[in-house]
Scaffold this active site. Structure first.
Site, short mmCIF file in Angstrom:
data_model
loop_
_atom_site.label_atom_id
_atom_site.label_comp_id
_atom_site.label_asym_id
_atom_site.label_seq_id
_atom_site.Cartn_x
_atom_site.Cartn_y
_atom_site.Cartn_z
N ILE A 94 1.02 -1.07 -0.13
CA ILE A 94 0.05 -0.01 0.01
C ILE A 94 0.92 1.27 0.16
CG2 ILE A 94 -1.75 1.28 1.26
CD1 ILE A 94 -2.97 -1.38 0.16
N HIS A 111 -7.28 -3.60 -10.76
CA HIS A 111 -7.83 -4.54 -9.63
C HIS A 111 -8.54 -5.40 -10.42
CE1 HIS A 111 -9.14 -5.51 -5.83
NE2 HIS A 111 -10.36 -5.46 -6.08
N ASP A 152 -8.24 1.11 -3.22
CA ASP A 152 -8.99 0.95 -4.44
C ASP A 152 -10.34 1.91 -4.49
OD1 ASP A 152 -8.67 -2.57 -3.52
OD2 ASP A 152 -7.48 -1.30 -4.88
N GLU A 181 -7.52 -7.55 -17.88
CA GLU A 181 -6.63 -6.75 -17.26
C GLU A 181 -5.74 -6.29 -18.45
OE1 GLU A 181 -4.92 -7.77 -13.32
OE2 GLU A 181 -6.70 -9.28 -13.37
C1 GRF Z 1 -3.61 -9.47 -11.20
O1 GRF Z 1 -4.85 -10.36 -11.11
C2 GRF Z 1 -3.65 -8.24 -10.80
O2 GRF Z 1 -5.00 -7.68 -10.86
C3 GRF Z 1 -3.45 -8.16 -9.18
O3 GRF Z 1 -2.24 -9.19 -9.32
C4 GRF Z 1 -2.48 -10.17 -10.19
C5 GRF Z 1 -1.06 -10.55 -10.81
O4 GRF Z 1 -0.91 -9.50 -11.71
N1 GRF Z 1 -3.21 -6.81 -8.71
P1 GRF Z 1 0.63 -9.68 -12.64
O5 GRF Z 1 0.64 -11.17 -13.49
O6 GRF Z 1 1.88 -9.80 -11.64
O7 GRF Z 1 0.83 -8.43 -13.31
#
Ligand code: GRF
Length: 196
Positions: A94, A111, A152, A181
């Protein structure tokens, strides 16, 4: 138009980072990833960055006495690199209000739910999908939003929904959401770097 200096913060696999790298190399984003910062040594996203010649910095949260000290390290790196856009891509620390204030309106996060559902303290990664399945929602999805001093809670930039199937597990839902994403994070960065 000069390229926007982008810093990407990660904690793990870095698949969202990879989506950004691919989008930039494909010419869709008027930006340059000038540094990838990880709060975990050995995060695979670091390898992804190094394969593309992107500078990496590890500020291992285990080696910092406090979250405040870690945040001071993050702020120092961002300032010294003159970052203009900060992307939290699977980043689990955070950010302190000092960092958020220092880069007001320049930090975005992805998110894995349709905020305001299944977000806030303690809801990250697989926990988000487990909560969605346990609640019995029929749609979930992903959100890209600006980071403010809450968790968030910043202004939403983009969202996209996915269906939740009867037989979904947190893993199968996560995979479906992750595909979203990988599309909406680069699109959000594209719009911001185009000034739109
Ligand atoms: C993803 O689901 C993202 O939304 C969350 O962490 C997960 C892993 O993301 N915050 P990444 O493969 O490390 O980009």
């Amino acid at each position: 138009m000069s390229k926007v200096k982008i810093a990407v913060l990660i904690s793990g696999n870095g698949s969202n980072l990879q989506a950004l790298i691919d989008s930039i190399e494909g010419g869709y984003i008027n930006g340059e990833i000038i540094v990838v910062i990880s709060d975990r040594r050995g995060a695979y996203g670091l390898e992804r960055a190094e394969k593309h010649g992107i500078m990496t910095v590890v500020l291992d949260k285990k080696e910092y006495g406090s979250n405040e000290d870690l945040n001071k390290g993050i702020q120092y790196v961002l300032r010294s690199m003159n970052a203009e856009l900060i992307v939290l891509a699977g980043f689990l620390t955070i950010l302190s209000s000092n960092v958020v204030k220092a880069f007001e309106g320049k930090i975005i996060n992805v998110h894995p739910s349709l905020i305001p559902a299944f977000c806030g303290a303690g809801l990250y990664g697989q926990r988000v999908h487990k909560a969605a399945i346990e609640y019995g929602v029929k749609v979930s999805g992903a959100t890209v939003h600006f980071v403010d001093e809450g968790t968030d809670t910043g202004k939403i930039i983009l969202q996209e929904a996915v269906p939740v199937m009867e037989n979904d597990t947190p893993e199968t839902l996560a995979a479906r959401v992750l595909e979203v994403e990988h599309r909406i994070l680069p699109e959000a960065v594209r719009r911001i770097t185009q000034g739109s």
